[in-house]
Design a protein around this motif. Structure first.
Motif, short mmCIF file in Angstrom:
data_model
loop_
_atom_site.label_atom_id
_atom_site.label_comp_id
_atom_site.label_asym_id
_atom_site.label_seq_id
_atom_site.Cartn_x
_atom_site.Cartn_y
_atom_site.Cartn_z
N GLU A 37 0.87 -1.16 0.00
CA GLU A 37 0.00 0.00 0.00
C GLU A 37 0.91 1.23 0.00
O GLU A 37 1.82 1.31 0.84
CB GLU A 37 -0.88 -0.01 1.27
N HIS A 46 8.93 -5.80 4.65
CA HIS A 46 8.53 -5.89 3.24
C HIS A 46 9.58 -6.65 2.43
O HIS A 46 9.25 -7.37 1.49
CB HIS A 46 8.32 -4.50 2.64
N ILE A 231 0.38 -14.60 -1.46
CA ILE A 231 1.09 -14.84 -0.20
C ILE A 231 1.02 -13.59 0.67
O ILE A 231 1.39 -12.50 0.22
CB ILE A 231 2.55 -15.22 -0.50
N THR A 233 0.65 -12.01 5.08
CA THR A 233 1.06 -12.27 6.46
C THR A 233 -0.11 -12.80 7.29
O THR A 233 -1.27 -12.67 6.91
CB THR A 233 1.70 -11.02 7.07
N ARG A 263 4.94 -12.69 9.94
CA ARG A 263 5.67 -11.49 9.57
C ARG A 263 7.00 -11.42 10.31
O ARG A 263 7.21 -12.09 11.31
CB ARG A 263 4.85 -10.22 9.79
N LEU A 264 7.88 -10.65 9.76
CA LEU A 264 9.19 -10.46 10.37
C LEU A 264 9.09 -9.42 11.48
O LEU A 264 8.53 -8.34 11.28
CB LEU A 264 10.18 -9.97 9.30
N LEU A 271 8.69 -2.12 13.13
CA LEU A 271 8.45 -2.27 11.70
C LEU A 271 7.04 -1.87 11.29
O LEU A 271 6.66 -2.09 10.16
CB LEU A 271 8.71 -3.72 11.25
#
Ligand code: ATP
Ligand code: MG
Length: 560
Positions: A37, A46, A231, A233, A263-264, A271
């Motif tokens: 987005e 990302h 794909i 999260t 997610r990381l 983040l």
């Protein structure tokens, strides 16, 4: 978390794709997309998604689209679109001619919404936002039907068209899917598909005053683009039934499937885009590309390389379990890459002047040094040497403890690629601080080796005082002083590290660096990896960012 072994980490999505290919699902095609987005800059989270989507497409000879999910005109901007394109390219990925915007599909999405209304599967609701929330129920209570749920198809069609024509104010009506107000999954309790927003869109201008919501837009955009594996999260796991509902109830050109991964999360940083926007707008950092930011533009400016980031994303793997990763894992990846890629140079961060008394003060000689000791193919350079040099202040101790192999009165050390020198005298300034050292050199040791084979343990980096350039060096530390700045429910801002940057403006670097290009990366011998700042660099005023130290100093601290 401990460091991850080199090699391929778990990736369950890879296995799903392999199964699909074996079974001929999606006609043997693999087509993914990265759907940002445009409401902020891309960050390391990302990067994980980009590497996954573009990486899997490349691995299975498929395609990956770049698609902007631009359905919120109020928060989206062209500046973000441009930065995202630049960052994806910089990371090393190519969407070729497949750059798309969800806003390109607004006409088609409107058509799909009309189709749902015609089928009696969507209706215009005139409850207020608060009422809709109240009617929706909770995790433990079922929802209730809106009194407008029974509107006829004709009435819905007419109202929806009038919504589109701008006859109503923001919030007066919404279009909702007619699914099930009793569903245990709240996302299925007649989710809103369209809302009224009289706002100018960065691409469609004022053409629209109704905008589709993410859940409706995303699955249909995927279907329009013939995406096979969508794909995303884990927070979208509960939205998958809605993703499937839309596609099952509409006649779309293809039937994508959604898969979710964790997610990381990174220690000592945040983040979330909301947080990152606040860091920038409240001035806690100097812009989106501040080298302390976890944005791709920030770590790029800091000196990280696309190779290191891709390696990092591969090493951390793709799972369904939420984990936090230590920043040290990323730093090790960049150390490894720069260890083989970066040219070696010498720079002194905290200069201490050394006068070599028995070296002719009128003389300058050119010594030669390799650019990379393990890679002769990278060539060499000359280092001017004269009777006045700078060494690192911390490489001298007047009263050294045992085992200090650097310079001290009466001791001999090697100057890298130059000579052995011995400290004879210490000169102080008025305050008693060491201002200068007086040394002698051994002319028989040119290049740094003693012909008589005498042992000299210490080797110091140095620069010629008469030839060195004065440089500004910015040393960075972690942006937050605790691993999880959001934990504990307190104010996350209180966890900002007040010492996250130190600017040294009297550093001295070897003269070969006057030819450095902005963004060039170097190993300053014995000190770490440094990158010429892409914004502030100029040949008269070199500015370097320290990317990482040579060793993981944080791991050492933790072990103590
Ligand atoms: P934020 O939660 O920070 O606002 P977002 O998820 O809203 O981020 P998008 O622009 O919608 O940001 O994200 C684009 C893609 O990147 C999505 O597919 C999203 O799932 C993925 N993504 C975002 N953050 C992470 C992360 N921390 N780890 C992995 N993937 C992520
Ligand atoms: Mg999002």
């Amino acid at each position: 978390m401990t460091a991850i072994e080199v090699g391929k980490a778990p990736n369950f999505i890879r296995r799903i794709i392999e199964d699909d290919l074996r079974n001929g699902t999606h006609g043997g095609r693999v087509h993914t997309r990265f759907p940002p987005e445009p409401n902020g800059y891309l960050h390391l989270g990302h990067a994980k998604s980009i590497c996954l989507n573009f990486g899997l497409a490349a691995e299975f000879k498929g395609k990956c689209n770049l698609r902007f999910d631009d359905t919120n005109p109020e928060t989206e901007e062209v500046e973000y679109v441009e930065s995202i394109e630049e960052d994806v390219r910089w990371l090393g990925f190519d969407w070729e001619d497949r750059l798309y915007f969800a806003s390109d599909y607004f006409d088609q999405l409107y058509g799909y919404a009309v189709d749902l209304i015609r089928q009696g599967k969507a209706y215009v609701d005139s409850l207020s936002g608060d009422q809709i929330r109240e009617y929706r129920g909770t995790l433990t209570e079922p929802g209730r039907d809106s009194p407008y749920r029974k509107r006829s198809v004709e009435e819905n069609l007419a109202l929806f068209e009038r919504m589109r024509n701008g006859e109503f104010a923001d919030g007066e009506h919404v279009l909702r899917a007619k699914i099930d107000m009793q569903s245990p999954n709240i996302n299925m309790r007649d989710p809103v598909l369209y809302r009224i927003r009289h706002a100018t869109h960065h691409r469609t201008g004022d053409k629209w005053c109704i905008y589709p919501l993410y859940d409706f837009t995303h699955c249909l955009s995927d279907a329009i683009e013939h995406i096979t594996h969508s794909i995303c999260t884990l927070e979208f796991e509960d939205h998958r039934p809605l993703y499937d509902w839309c596609l099952d109830n509409l006649n779309t050109p293809s039937r994508p499937r959604q898969y979710e991964f964790a997610r990381l999360n990174l220690d000592y940083t945040v983040l979330s885009k909301r947080r990152l926007i606040e860091l920038v707008s409240a001035g806690h950092v100097k812009g989106w590309d501040d080298p302390r930011m976890p944005t791709l533009s920030g770590i790029r400016r800091r000196g990280h390389t696309p190779e290191a980031i891709r390696d990092f994303c591969e090493r951390i793997g793709v799972t369904k379990a939420d984990t936090r990763i230590d920043l040290g894992v990323l730093e090790n990846c960049v150390r490894e890459h720069l260890g083989q890629a970066a040219m070696r140079v010498m720079g002194v961060l905290d200069p201490l002047r050394v006068v070599i008394e028995n070296y002719d003060s009128g003389r300058t000689e050119d010594l030669s040094a390799p650019n990379h000791p393990q890679r002769p193919e990278l060539g060499g350079r000359t280092l001017p040497f004269c009777n006045e040099i700078y060494i690192e202040r911390e490489d001298f101790m007047e009263d050294p403890p045992k085992g200090f192999f650097r310079l001290a009165p009466g001791c001999e050390v090697r100057l890298r690629y130059a000579y052995l020198i011995t400290c004879r005298d210490v000169v102080r300034d008025a305050s008693g601080k060491v201002a200068e050292l007086r040394c002698t050199f051994d002319p028989a040791t040119r290049g740094g080796d003693a012909p008589d084979g005498r042992k000299v343990k210490g080797t110091l980096h140095w620069v010629s005082a008469r030839h060195a350039l004065t440089a500004e060096v910015r040393l960075y530390d972690r942006l937050f002083s605790v691993p999880d700045p959001d934990a504990g429910g307190g104010d996350w801002r209180a966890n900002l590290n007040p010492h996250s940057v130190t600017v040294l403006d009297r550093c001295r670097v070897e003269p070969s660096l006057s030819h450095a290009r902005p963004e060039a990366r170097f190993q300053f011998e014995r000190l770490g990896y440094f990158c010429a700042d892409r914004r502030d660099w100029s040949p008269d005023r070199p500015v370097f960012n320290r990317t990482v130290t040579l060793r993981d100093t944080w791991a050492k601290k933790a072990n103590r």
